[in-house]
Each structure stands twice: as C-alpha cells, then as structure tokens.
Design a protein around this motif. Sequence first.
Motif, PDB file in Angstrom:
ATOM      1  N   GLY A   1     -24.093 -33.128 -41.588  1.00 49.92           N
ATOM      2  CA  GLY A   1     -25.157 -32.596 -41.425  1.00 49.92           C
ATOM      3  C   GLY A   1     -23.657 -30.408 -41.138  1.00 49.92           C
ATOM      4  O   GLY A   1     -24.295 -30.051 -41.211  1.00 49.92           O
ATOM      5  N   VAL A   2     -23.616 -30.797 -39.444  1.00 50.05           N
ATOM      6  CA  VAL A   2     -23.065 -30.036 -39.309  1.00 50.05           C
ATOM      7  C   VAL A   2     -21.967 -29.560 -40.182  1.00 50.05           C
ATOM      8  O   VAL A   2     -21.495 -28.423 -39.870  1.00 50.05           O
ATOM      9  CB  VAL A   2     -22.124 -30.434 -37.792  1.00 50.05           C
ATOM     10  N   LEU A   3     -20.991 -30.237 -40.548  1.00 50.53           N
ATOM     11  CA  LEU A   3     -20.025 -29.707 -41.459  1.00 50.53           C
ATOM     12  C   LEU A   3     -20.832 -28.660 -43.190  1.00 50.53           C
ATOM     13  O   LEU A   3     -19.798 -28.069 -43.001  1.00 50.53           O
ATOM     14  CB  LEU A   3     -19.435 -31.059 -42.351  1.00 50.53           C
ATOM     15  N   GLY A   4     -21.883 -29.253 -42.763  1.00 50.32           N
ATOM     16  CA  GLY A   4     -22.314 -28.543 -43.919  1.00 50.32           C
ATOM     17  C   GLY A   4     -23.034 -27.369 -43.263  1.00 50.32           C
ATOM     18  O   GLY A   4     -22.911 -26.488 -44.071  1.00 50.32           O
ATOM     19  N   TYR A   5     -23.449 -27.329 -42.017  1.00 59.53           N
ATOM     20  CA  TYR A   5     -24.417 -25.869 -41.477  1.00 59.53           C
ATOM     21  C   TYR A   5     -22.927 -24.726 -41.556  1.00 59.53           C
ATOM     22  O   TYR A   5     -22.646 -23.890 -41.562  1.00 59.53           O
ATOM     23  CB  TYR A   5     -24.351 -25.969 -40.240  1.00 59.53           C
ATOM     24  N   SER A   6     -21.904 -25.850 -40.928  1.00 57.13           N
ATOM     25  CA  SER A   6     -20.668 -24.573 -40.413  1.00 57.13           C
ATOM     26  C   SER A   6     -19.849 -23.902 -41.628  1.00 57.13           C
ATOM     27  O   SER A   6     -19.624 -22.824 -42.257  1.00 57.13           O
ATOM     28  CB  SER A   6     -18.927 -25.602 -40.081  1.00 57.13           C
ATOM     29  N   ALA A   7     -20.423 -24.203 -43.304  1.00 56.53           N
ATOM     30  CA  ALA A   7     -19.853 -24.253 -44.556  1.00 56.53           C
ATOM     31  C   ALA A   7     -20.905 -22.985 -45.094  1.00 56.53           C
ATOM     32  O   ALA A   7     -21.115 -21.784 -44.912  1.00 56.53           O
ATOM     33  CB  ALA A   7     -19.500 -25.141 -45.428  1.00 56.53           C
ATOM     34  N   MET A   8     -22.075 -22.739 -44.645  1.00 57.36           N
ATOM     35  CA  MET A   8     -23.240 -22.394 -44.451  1.00 57.36           C
ATOM     36  C   MET A   8     -22.784 -20.778 -43.369  1.00 57.36           C
ATOM     37  O   MET A   8     -23.387 -19.820 -43.669  1.00 57.36           O
ATOM     38  CB  MET A   8     -24.192 -22.746 -44.183  1.00 57.36           C
ATOM     39  N   ALA A   9     -22.093 -20.800 -42.523  1.00 59.53           N
ATOM     40  CA  ALA A   9     -22.505 -19.923 -41.093  1.00 59.53           C
ATOM     41  C   ALA A   9     -21.530 -19.155 -41.569  1.00 59.53           C
ATOM     42  O   ALA A   9     -20.989 -17.257 -41.643  1.00 59.53           O
ATOM     43  CB  ALA A   9     -21.345 -20.699 -40.222  1.00 59.53           C
ATOM     44  N   GLY A  10     -20.628 -19.103 -42.657  1.00 65.31           N
ATOM     45  CA  GLY A  10     -19.624 -18.526 -43.958  1.00 65.31           C
ATOM     46  C   GLY A  10     -20.349 -17.456 -44.070  1.00 65.31           C
ATOM     47  O   GLY A  10     -19.413 -16.332 -44.304  1.00 65.31           O
ATOM     48  N   ALA A  11     -21.451 -17.418 -43.912  1.00 62.51           N
ATOM     49  CA  ALA A  11     -21.932 -16.228 -44.895  1.00 62.51           C
ATOM     50  C   ALA A  11     -22.727 -14.995 -44.264  1.00 62.51           C
ATOM     51  O   ALA A  11     -22.653 -13.556 -44.798  1.00 62.51           O
ATOM     52  CB  ALA A  11     -23.638 -16.790 -45.629  1.00 62.51           C
ATOM     53  N   VAL A  12     -22.141 -15.365 -42.927  1.00 63.88           N
ATOM     54  CA  VAL A  12     -23.088 -14.364 -42.017  1.00 63.88           C
ATOM     55  C   VAL A  12     -21.611 -14.703 -41.436  1.00 63.88           C
ATOM     56  O   VAL A  12     -20.950 -13.904 -39.985  1.00 63.88           O
ATOM     57  CB  VAL A  12     -23.618 -14.617 -40.829  1.00 63.88           C
ATOM     58  N   GLY A  13     -19.842 -14.168 -41.367  1.00 63.45           N
ATOM     59  CA  GLY A  13     -18.544 -13.820 -40.921  1.00 63.45           C
ATOM     60  C   GLY A  13     -18.483 -15.424 -39.673  1.00 63.45           C
ATOM     61  O   GLY A  13     -17.545 -15.126 -38.990  1.00 63.45           O
ATOM     62  N   GLY A  14     -18.605 -16.205 -39.922  1.00 66.00           N
ATOM     63  CA  GLY A  14     -18.629 -17.852 -39.181  1.00 66.00           C
ATOM     64  C   GLY A  14     -17.116 -18.041 -39.522  1.00 66.00           C
ATOM     65  O   GLY A  14     -16.783 -19.022 -38.443  1.00 66.00           O
ATOM     66  N   GLY A  15     -16.638 -18.127 -40.707  1.00 64.06           N
ATOM     67  CA  GLY A  15     -15.378 -18.213 -40.310  1.00 64.06           C
ATOM     68  C   GLY A  15     -15.140 -19.697 -41.540  1.00 64.06           C
ATOM     69  O   GLY A  15     -16.531 -20.633 -41.246  1.00 64.06           O
ATOM     70  N   GLY A  16     -13.982 -20.649 -41.369  1.00 64.46           N
ATOM     71  CA  GLY A  16     -13.803 -22.066 -42.103  1.00 64.46           C
ATOM     72  C   GLY A  16     -14.078 -21.418 -43.171  1.00 64.46           C
ATOM     73  O   GLY A  16     -14.071 -20.796 -44.616  1.00 64.46           O
TER      74      GLY A  16
END
Length: 217
Positions: free
Chosen positions: A156-171
Amino acid sequence: MSDETVDLIWEATLETLRMVGVAMAITIPLGLLVGVLLLLTARGAPLQQPIVNRLLGLIVNVGRSVPFIILLVALIPFTRAVVGTTIGTTAAIVPLTVATIPFFARIVESSLREVPAGLVEAAQSAGASDRQVVTKVLVPEALPSLVAGATITTIGVLGYSAMAGAVGGGGLGDVAIRYGYQRYETDVTIATVVVLVVLVQLIQLVGDVLSRRLSHT
C-alpha cells in the motif's frame, strides 16, 4: 530505451525504495504500539479504558478515511515544520507515515484478536504481567499474521509513494508524471509500471515466505 532513461528509472526506483523503507521503519513500531493499545484498552481488556479506546479509535478511523492525495496537501504545513521542505523524497515520507500508521494499527489489532483467548488466560494464570502477555504471548502467536499484514501495508505504501509524485514527492510516480504523462514518453510510463509490478511481486513473495516460515515455528 536510452541509457539516460534507464538511469532515470533506476534513480527513481532507489528513491521509491527509500521512501517506502523509511516509512515502514517508522510505521511498524508505532502501528504496533497503537494496535496493542487499541486491543488492551477495549472493554473487558486488561487495561480497559473505554474513553481512551474510543478516542484512539476515532483518530485511527479518521486517519484511514482521508484520501491520500488530500492528506498530502493537508499535511504540507506539518511536513514543512518537520523536515523543512515539502518537495522531494524526504518530504514525502512524512505523509506516507501518517497515512500508513492508522492502517497498520488496525491490522495489528485484528491480528492480535485472532490469538486464542485460552493462551492469554493461561499466561495470566501463571502470573504473567500485561506486558509479558503482550510480548510473550500475543505478539509471538500473531507474528505470521502480523508479517502478512506488514506485507499488505508495504505494498500500500508503495502505491502511495507513486501517488506522491503528483506533488513533487520524487520516485517512480514523479518520473511517470513528468516524463511519461507531461512529455508523452510512453516508454517511460510503461517502464515505471513494470518496475512497480516487479516490486509488488517481490514484496509479496518475501512476505509470504516469512509468514509461512514463522507459522511453522
């Protein structure tokens, strides 16, 4: 795919693994603590505290009900206060952790409830303290289920981390959006999806193996 693109995907993969790894390193102990408290403060439990239990349950439920993309934005001031920035992988770890702890806490609570009551009663009859019941009976007996829950949470965190890219989260999410979507580089999008699928499969495989081995001990 050019060498430059391969290097880009590789760096993004490392960033994603860092986000997920650090977030889970924080989530597992804190989520375990919250899950244990949810169990022990419930009615009829050793540390029965209905008000505390309801308040803790409310906080956990609120944390689980807020969509992650909204949480990302809502936590911007908190993230800036904690890490000094709202951009990059370090900043993304903050909302990832906040979003994941409530989820894992409920998994912990559910796993601990599956432990046969007879084992707990036997330990209490032998004079075990509440702490010993938790550390010597509940957690060890629920360990296979806890590992399975941690595996689900990590994915689930892996999926969230991909979503974080939408706001400049990297990855990988950031690469997929900036290159795959905004620049119409379809091969980059496909590559990020393939890497994410492979990571999910590896995490699930490792989790399943650990859970099976622990269930035989």
